[in-house]
Motif scaffolding. Sequence first.
Motif, PDB file in Angstrom:
ATOM      1  N   SER A   1       0.840  -1.206   0.000  1.00 48.59           N
ATOM      2  CA  SER A   1       0.000   0.000   0.000  1.00 48.59           C
ATOM      3  C   SER A   1       0.867   1.244   0.000  1.00 48.59           C
ATOM      4  O   SER A   1       1.991   1.235   0.530  1.00 48.59           O
ATOM      5  CB  SER A   1      -0.940   0.016   1.212  1.00 48.59           C
ATOM      6  OG  SER A   1      -0.240   0.353   2.386  1.00 48.59           O
ATOM      7  N   LYS A   2       0.343   2.282  -0.600  1.00 49.27           N
ATOM      8  CA  LYS A   2       1.066   3.553  -0.660  1.00 49.27           C
ATOM      9  C   LYS A   2       1.238   4.143   0.734  1.00 49.27           C
ATOM     10  O   LYS A   2       2.291   4.718   1.049  1.00 49.27           O
ATOM     11  CB  LYS A   2       0.306   4.525  -1.561  1.00 49.27           C
ATOM     12  CG  LYS A   2       1.011   5.847  -1.777  1.00 49.27           C
ATOM     13  CD  LYS A   2       0.218   6.745  -2.727  1.00 49.27           C
ATOM     14  CE  LYS A   2       0.953   8.071  -2.956  1.00 49.27           C
ATOM     15  NZ  LYS A   2       0.185   8.949  -3.888  1.00 49.27           N
ATOM     16  N   ALA A   3       0.197   3.998   1.561  1.00 46.41           N
ATOM     17  CA  ALA A   3       0.241   4.569   2.918  1.00 46.41           C
ATOM     18  C   ALA A   3       1.369   3.941   3.735  1.00 46.41           C
ATOM     19  O   ALA A   3       2.126   4.638   4.416  1.00 46.41           O
ATOM     20  CB  ALA A   3      -1.098   4.363   3.613  1.00 46.41           C
ATOM     21  N   THR A   4       1.490   2.604   3.667  1.00 48.26           N
ATOM     22  CA  THR A   4       2.557   1.917   4.398  1.00 48.26           C
ATOM     23  C   THR A   4       3.926   2.325   3.867  1.00 48.26           C
ATOM     24  O   THR A   4       4.852   2.597   4.638  1.00 48.26           O
ATOM     25  CB  THR A   4       2.391   0.388   4.286  1.00 48.26           C
ATOM     26  OG1 THR A   4       1.142   0.014   4.844  1.00 48.26           O
ATOM     27  CG2 THR A   4       3.499  -0.336   5.026  1.00 48.26           C
ATOM     28  N   PHE A   5       4.050   2.370   2.568  1.00 50.66           N
ATOM     29  CA  PHE A   5       5.318   2.733   1.936  1.00 50.66           C
ATOM     30  C   PHE A   5       5.778   4.119   2.394  1.00 50.66           C
ATOM     31  O   PHE A   5       6.930   4.296   2.823  1.00 50.66           O
ATOM     32  CB  PHE A   5       5.156   2.691   0.417  1.00 50.66           C
ATOM     33  CG  PHE A   5       6.328   3.244  -0.346  1.00 50.66           C
ATOM     34  CD1 PHE A   5       7.618   2.781  -0.122  1.00 50.66           C
ATOM     35  CD2 PHE A   5       6.133   4.247  -1.297  1.00 50.66           C
ATOM     36  CE1 PHE A   5       8.697   3.299  -0.832  1.00 50.66           C
ATOM     37  CE2 PHE A   5       7.205   4.764  -2.009  1.00 50.66           C
ATOM     38  CZ  PHE A   5       8.492   4.289  -1.777  1.00 50.66           C
ATOM     39  N   ASN A   6       4.896   5.107   2.292  1.00 51.82           N
ATOM     40  CA  ASN A   6       5.258   6.478   2.673  1.00 51.82           C
ATOM     41  C   ASN A   6       5.632   6.581   4.143  1.00 51.82           C
ATOM     42  O   ASN A   6       6.615   7.233   4.518  1.00 51.82           O
ATOM     43  CB  ASN A   6       4.107   7.435   2.367  1.00 51.82           C
ATOM     44  CG  ASN A   6       3.916   7.664   0.879  1.00 51.82           C
ATOM     45  OD1 ASN A   6       4.863   7.525   0.100  1.00 51.82           O
ATOM     46  ND2 ASN A   6       2.705   7.989   0.466  1.00 51.82           N
ATOM     47  N   ARG A   7       4.840   5.922   4.985  1.00 52.67           N
ATOM     48  CA  ARG A   7       5.076   6.009   6.425  1.00 52.67           C
ATOM     49  C   ARG A   7       6.390   5.333   6.809  1.00 52.67           C
ATOM     50  O   ARG A   7       7.192   5.891   7.568  1.00 52.67           O
ATOM     51  CB  ARG A   7       3.908   5.374   7.183  1.00 52.67           C
ATOM     52  CG  ARG A   7       4.022   5.477   8.697  1.00 52.67           C
ATOM     53  CD  ARG A   7       2.843   4.814   9.361  1.00 52.67           C
ATOM     54  NE  ARG A   7       2.782   3.393   9.055  1.00 52.67           N
ATOM     55  CZ  ARG A   7       1.753   2.611   9.345  1.00 52.67           C
ATOM     56  NH1 ARG A   7       0.682   3.123   9.912  1.00 52.67           N
ATOM     57  NH2 ARG A   7       1.772   1.335   9.045  1.00 52.67           N
ATOM     58  N   VAL A   8       6.605   4.125   6.306  1.00 55.83           N
ATOM     59  CA  VAL A   8       7.809   3.374   6.663  1.00 55.83           C
ATOM     60  C   VAL A   8       9.056   4.050   6.090  1.00 55.83           C
ATOM     61  O   VAL A   8      10.088   4.151   6.767  1.00 55.83           O
ATOM     62  CB  VAL A   8       7.704   1.920   6.152  1.00 55.83           C
ATOM     63  CG1 VAL A   8       9.030   1.194   6.301  1.00 55.83           C
ATOM     64  CG2 VAL A   8       6.606   1.178   6.902  1.00 55.83           C
ATOM     65  N   PHE A   9       8.952   4.527   4.870  1.00 56.78           N
ATOM     66  CA  PHE A   9      10.107   5.162   4.226  1.00 56.78           C
ATOM     67  C   PHE A   9      10.538   6.396   5.020  1.00 56.78           C
ATOM     68  O   PHE A   9      11.731   6.599   5.274  1.00 56.78           O
ATOM     69  CB  PHE A   9       9.752   5.562   2.790  1.00 56.78           C
ATOM     70  CG  PHE A   9      10.949   5.871   1.932  1.00 56.78           C
ATOM     71  CD1 PHE A   9      11.484   4.905   1.107  1.00 56.78           C
ATOM     72  CD2 PHE A   9      11.548   7.128   1.955  1.00 56.78           C
ATOM     73  CE1 PHE A   9      12.602   5.180   0.311  1.00 56.78           C
ATOM     74  CE2 PHE A   9      12.653   7.421   1.180  1.00 56.78           C
ATOM     75  CZ  PHE A   9      13.186   6.444   0.353  1.00 56.78           C
TER      76      PHE A   9
ATOM     77  N   SER B   1      10.412  11.777   3.002  1.00 51.99           N
ATOM     78  CA  SER B   1       9.414  11.060   2.205  1.00 51.99           C
ATOM     79  C   SER B   1      10.080  10.513   0.944  1.00 51.99           C
ATOM     80  O   SER B   1      11.174  10.981   0.562  1.00 51.99           O
ATOM     81  CB  SER B   1       8.268  12.002   1.826  1.00 51.99           C
ATOM     82  OG  SER B   1       8.728  12.983   0.908  1.00 51.99           O
ATOM     83  N   PRO B   2       9.450   9.544   0.255  1.00 53.66           N
ATOM     84  CA  PRO B   2      10.034   9.033  -0.990  1.00 53.66           C
ATOM     85  C   PRO B   2      10.268  10.132  -2.025  1.00 53.66           C
ATOM     86  O   PRO B   2      11.296  10.137  -2.708  1.00 53.66           O
ATOM     87  CB  PRO B   2       8.978   8.026  -1.471  1.00 53.66           C
ATOM     88  CG  PRO B   2       8.287   7.585  -0.232  1.00 53.66           C
ATOM     89  CD  PRO B   2       8.249   8.797   0.653  1.00 53.66           C
TER      90      PRO B   2
END
Length: 390
Positions: free
Chosen positions: A365-373, A380-381
């Motif tokens: 998910s985009k939300a997980t990716f942004n938060r974890v990154f 942010s990415p």
Amino acid sequence: MFPDFNRWSLPLLILVIQGLVFVVLLLSRYFRKRQLSDLFLGLILLLTCYSQTCYTFGFTGWYDEFRTTKINYFLINTGVAIAPLIYLYIKSVTASNFKFKKSYWWHFALAFTFINYHLGIYIYDALQPGFENIQNGVLKIELDEAYIQSIVGYIETPFILVYLAFTFQLFYSYRKKIIQYFSNTYKLELNWILSFLILFSLLFLYGTIQDIIGSTYMDLGYEQRWWLNFLTAIITLYAGIKGYFTDTTKLNKLDFSFSPKTIGIPEETDKIDSKPYSESELESVTQLMEIEKAYLNPELNLSDLAKMAKLTRGQLSEVINSGFGKNFNDFVNEYRVEACKTMLKADKHQQLSLLGIAQECGFNSKATFNRVFKKLTNSSPTEYLKTQLN
């Protein structure tokens, strides 16, 4: 004219009808699938709709049309039943293989006491001469309204407060468990439940302040108290809709029962005399991540990786927590973030979107990716990509 559909009665009536529709849907699904979370949520909605009857009927002109109505005898304080139901609903959604135990009936002891009390004063008043010609009998006026309702207010407020505290504790305990078990948690975090709990807590605070003002400073009429009922109906209906359309059956089948010796990260590793894992176990897990790239599986969880490493879940959790100094979620996602950074440095963003790169690296998910990154890189990415381009 009865019924009078006005700006006070109509919104409540619409919300009550919508709530009852979801009550039917939830209870029907419960009888088909026997999922206890549907039963609890259906009962929460049912009691909320029931608690709106006084105001809904009142604003439609019911009391003017039927001056001897006995509805006041059955307006029971539903909060003492709704609070335990919310607690059991959260428990049924987040606990592994939840079963209703006989001891859980004690959660509703106060609610059943109130029901029996109301039935008792109704039966007594109904046996008095002339009861059919009046709205409220002698016990309703001289006992219930004069004394008991005030006493109940002092009991109900701390009762709900305690259950809210236990429910939040239960929910955050679940949140801690899933990061020890899953690599992608966004769909399992149940943010809508957290929103509901926060909103319900605010309603509780609003209602408490309203009661204090109404009993101490000024008399609040039906129109002033209408807003609490209106907001309660909206928030509970929101929970009903989300609960009905969100599939939580997967969570109920999970088994969080393993108990690794080390759940947290040791603060003073130099004082630990013996390692709770072997070097071969550490190497095996490292190989799975670095060579076999197990992290690319977006559904990777502790059980999957444990099977691949030929370890029990408890042993693997020990290796990750003690050997790598991380929880399972951070451990896996660090590899994913590094893989994303490698692809960005290789200019893969020219062929794929950031979301496409994230999915290639195991995020779901985009939300997980942004938060974890952002958690692991402090940017942010998009910000990270800009620094690479510069």
